[in-house]
Scaffold this motif. Structure first.
Motif, PDB file in Angstrom:
ATOM      1  N   ALA A 145       0.868  -1.465   0.316  1.00 48.34           N
ATOM      2  CA  ALA A 145      -0.202  -0.662  -0.120  1.00 48.34           C
ATOM      3  C   ALA A 145       1.017   1.077  -0.045  1.00 48.34           C
ATOM      4  O   ALA A 145       2.108   0.800   0.375  1.00 48.34           O
ATOM      5  CB  ALA A 145      -0.978   0.268   0.835  1.00 48.34           C
ATOM      6  N   MET A 146       0.228   2.747  -0.483  1.00 51.72           N
ATOM      7  CA  MET A 146       0.671   3.423   0.395  1.00 51.72           C
ATOM      8  C   MET A 146       0.998   3.739   1.703  1.00 51.72           C
ATOM      9  O   MET A 146      -0.768   3.235   1.916  1.00 51.72           O
ATOM     10  CB  MET A 146       0.320   4.705  -0.557  1.00 51.72           C
ATOM     11  N   TYR A 147       1.698   4.126   2.436  1.00 58.04           N
ATOM     12  CA  TYR A 147       1.366   4.341   3.459  1.00 58.04           C
ATOM     13  C   TYR A 147       1.688   5.578   4.116  1.00 58.04           C
ATOM     14  O   TYR A 147       2.840   7.100   3.570  1.00 58.04           O
ATOM     15  CB  TYR A 147       2.495   3.677   4.420  1.00 58.04           C
ATOM     16  N   TYR A 148       1.148   6.154   4.574  1.00 49.93           N
ATOM     17  CA  TYR A 148       0.521   7.549   4.519  1.00 49.93           C
ATOM     18  C   TYR A 148       1.021   8.316   6.825  1.00 49.93           C
ATOM     19  O   TYR A 148       0.385   6.791   6.895  1.00 49.93           O
ATOM     20  CB  TYR A 148      -0.736   8.043   4.809  1.00 49.93           C
ATOM     21  N   CYS A 149       1.756   9.195   6.503  1.00 50.74           N
ATOM     22  CA  CYS A 149       1.629   9.636   8.057  1.00 50.74           C
ATOM     23  C   CYS A 149       0.701  10.357   8.329  1.00 50.74           C
ATOM     24  O   CYS A 149       0.553  11.671   7.324  1.00 50.74           O
ATOM     25  CB  CYS A 149       2.723   9.870   8.923  1.00 50.74           C
ATOM     26  N   GLY A 150       0.541  10.168   9.583  1.00 53.09           N
ATOM     27  CA  GLY A 150      -1.096  11.628  10.052  1.00 53.09           C
ATOM     28  C   GLY A 150      -0.914  11.830  11.245  1.00 53.09           C
ATOM     29  O   GLY A 150       0.736  10.986  12.207  1.00 53.09           O
ATOM     30  N   ALA A 151      -1.314  12.954  11.398  1.00 52.87           N
ATOM     31  CA  ALA A 151      -0.660  14.029  12.872  1.00 52.87           C
ATOM     32  C   ALA A 151      -2.387  14.331  12.947  1.00 52.87           C
ATOM     33  O   ALA A 151      -3.536  14.612  12.296  1.00 52.87           O
ATOM     34  CB  ALA A 151      -0.140  15.051  12.819  1.00 52.87           C
ATOM     35  N   VAL A 152      -2.536  14.803  14.565  1.00 48.53           N
ATOM     36  CA  VAL A 152      -4.459  15.042  14.796  1.00 48.53           C
ATOM     37  C   VAL A 152      -4.505  15.286  16.588  1.00 48.53           C
ATOM     38  O   VAL A 152      -3.175  14.846  17.636  1.00 48.53           O
ATOM     39  CB  VAL A 152      -5.703  14.220  15.031  1.00 48.53           C
ATOM     40  N   TYR A 153      -5.242  16.431  16.545  1.00 43.94           N
ATOM     41  CA  TYR A 153      -4.692  16.897  18.313  1.00 43.94           C
ATOM     42  C   TYR A 153      -6.512  15.863  18.025  1.00 43.94           C
ATOM     43  O   TYR A 153      -7.759  15.842  17.942  1.00 43.94           O
ATOM     44  CB  TYR A 153      -5.263  18.131  18.487  1.00 43.94           C
ATOM     45  N   ALA A 154      -6.407  15.568  19.186  1.00 43.88           N
ATOM     46  CA  ALA A 154      -7.484  14.482  19.787  1.00 43.88           C
ATOM     47  C   ALA A 154      -7.771  13.541  21.064  1.00 43.88           C
ATOM     48  O   ALA A 154      -5.962  13.570  21.844  1.00 43.88           O
ATOM     49  CB  ALA A 154      -8.275  12.962  18.886  1.00 43.88           C
ATOM     50  N   LEU A 155      -8.857  13.006  21.620  1.00 44.16           N
ATOM     51  CA  LEU A 155      -8.950  13.046  22.650  1.00 44.16           C
ATOM     52  C   LEU A 155      -8.660  11.297  22.809  1.00 44.16           C
ATOM     53  O   LEU A 155      -7.459  11.096  23.432  1.00 44.16           O
ATOM     54  CB  LEU A 155     -10.041  12.763  23.089  1.00 44.16           C
ATOM     55  N   ARG A 156      -8.722  10.672  21.675  1.00 44.62           N
ATOM     56  CA  ARG A 156      -8.188   9.392  21.724  1.00 44.62           C
ATOM     57  C   ARG A 156      -7.167   8.933  19.884  1.00 44.62           C
ATOM     58  O   ARG A 156      -8.040   9.577  18.958  1.00 44.62           O
ATOM     59  CB  ARG A 156      -9.300   8.642  21.587  1.00 44.62           C
ATOM     60  N   CYS A 157      -6.411   8.624  20.094  1.00 46.81           N
ATOM     61  CA  CYS A 157      -5.212   8.473  19.356  1.00 46.81           C
ATOM     62  C   CYS A 157      -5.536   7.104  18.073  1.00 46.81           C
ATOM     63  O   CYS A 157      -5.336   7.433  17.192  1.00 46.81           O
ATOM     64  CB  CYS A 157      -3.696   8.798  19.267  1.00 46.81           C
ATOM     65  N   ASN A 158      -6.693   6.750  17.980  1.00 47.13           N
ATOM     66  CA  ASN A 158      -7.104   5.825  17.353  1.00 47.13           C
ATOM     67  C   ASN A 158      -8.457   6.422  16.858  1.00 47.13           C
ATOM     68  O   ASN A 158      -9.147   5.657  15.736  1.00 47.13           O
ATOM     69  CB  ASN A 158      -7.625   4.307  18.205  1.00 47.13           C
ATOM     70  N   ALA A 159      -8.380   7.360  16.860  1.00 44.16           N
ATOM     71  CA  ALA A 159      -9.335   8.178  16.186  1.00 44.16           C
ATOM     72  C   ALA A 159      -9.558   8.615  14.768  1.00 44.16           C
ATOM     73  O   ALA A 159      -9.656   9.683  14.357  1.00 44.16           O
ATOM     74  CB  ALA A 159     -10.423   9.310  16.957  1.00 44.16           C
ATOM     75  N   TRP A 160      -9.323   7.389  13.987  1.00 45.36           N
ATOM     76  CA  TRP A 160      -8.763   7.989  12.480  1.00 45.36           C
ATOM     77  C   TRP A 160      -9.440   8.706  12.057  1.00 45.36           C
ATOM     78  O   TRP A 160      -8.971   9.547  11.221  1.00 45.36           O
ATOM     79  CB  TRP A 160      -8.762   6.316  12.358  1.00 45.36           C
ATOM     80  N   ARG A 161     -10.379   8.556  12.178  1.00 45.02           N
ATOM     81  CA  ARG A 161     -11.152   9.584  10.501  1.00 45.02           C
ATOM     82  C   ARG A 161     -10.860  10.679  11.162  1.00 45.02           C
ATOM     83  O   ARG A 161     -11.290  11.969  10.690  1.00 45.02           O
ATOM     84  CB  ARG A 161     -12.326   8.940  10.543  1.00 45.02           C
TER      85      ARG A 161
END
Length: 123
Positions: free
Chosen positions: A92-108
């Motif tokens: 696959a194409m692998y992407y790095c992502g970042a977010v501010y979230a309460l749970r880091c597995n909140a993928w969307r």
């Protein structure tokens, strides 16, 4: 604004290993989670692994748990994905992502993205 740059993709035979890196820059204090995602042709992007950059908490997609390991180096603002026992279905194409979230597995909820790095696993 957060900029993410991935590296480490490549081609490997089934059973082999790769180590992906993602370096973050910019306003890195605006995010608390970083993660790895992948998208294969004809499939939707899916979360692979995530880490709380400050807490160190980790989450994995079930299909990679036990094979992939996510880690971070806070001093370098970098996260890694060690991928072992690779399978053709990991291609696959692998992407790095970042977010501010309460749970880091909140993928969307991830809203910052790198350019992607291709991982190809041959059988």
């Amino acid at each position: 604004q957060v900029e993410l740059v991935e590296s480490g993709g490549g081609s490997v035979q089934a059973g082999g290993s790769l180590r992906l890196s993602c370096a973050a820059s910019g306003n890195i204090y605006s995010v608390n989670c970083m993660g790895w995602f992948r998208q294969a042709p004809g499939k939707e992007r899916e979360g692979v692994a995530a880490i709380g950059f400050r807490s160190g908490s980790k989450d994995y997609f079930d299909s990679v748990k036990g094979r992939f390991t996510i880690s971070r180096d806070n001093a370098k603002n970098t996260v890694y994905l060690q991928m072992n026992s690779l399978k053709p279905e990991d291609t696959a194409m692998y992407y790095c992502g970042a977010v501010y979230a309460l749970r880091c597995n909140a993928w969307r909820e991830y809203n910052y993205w790198g350019q992607g790095t291709q991982v190809t696993v041959s059988s």
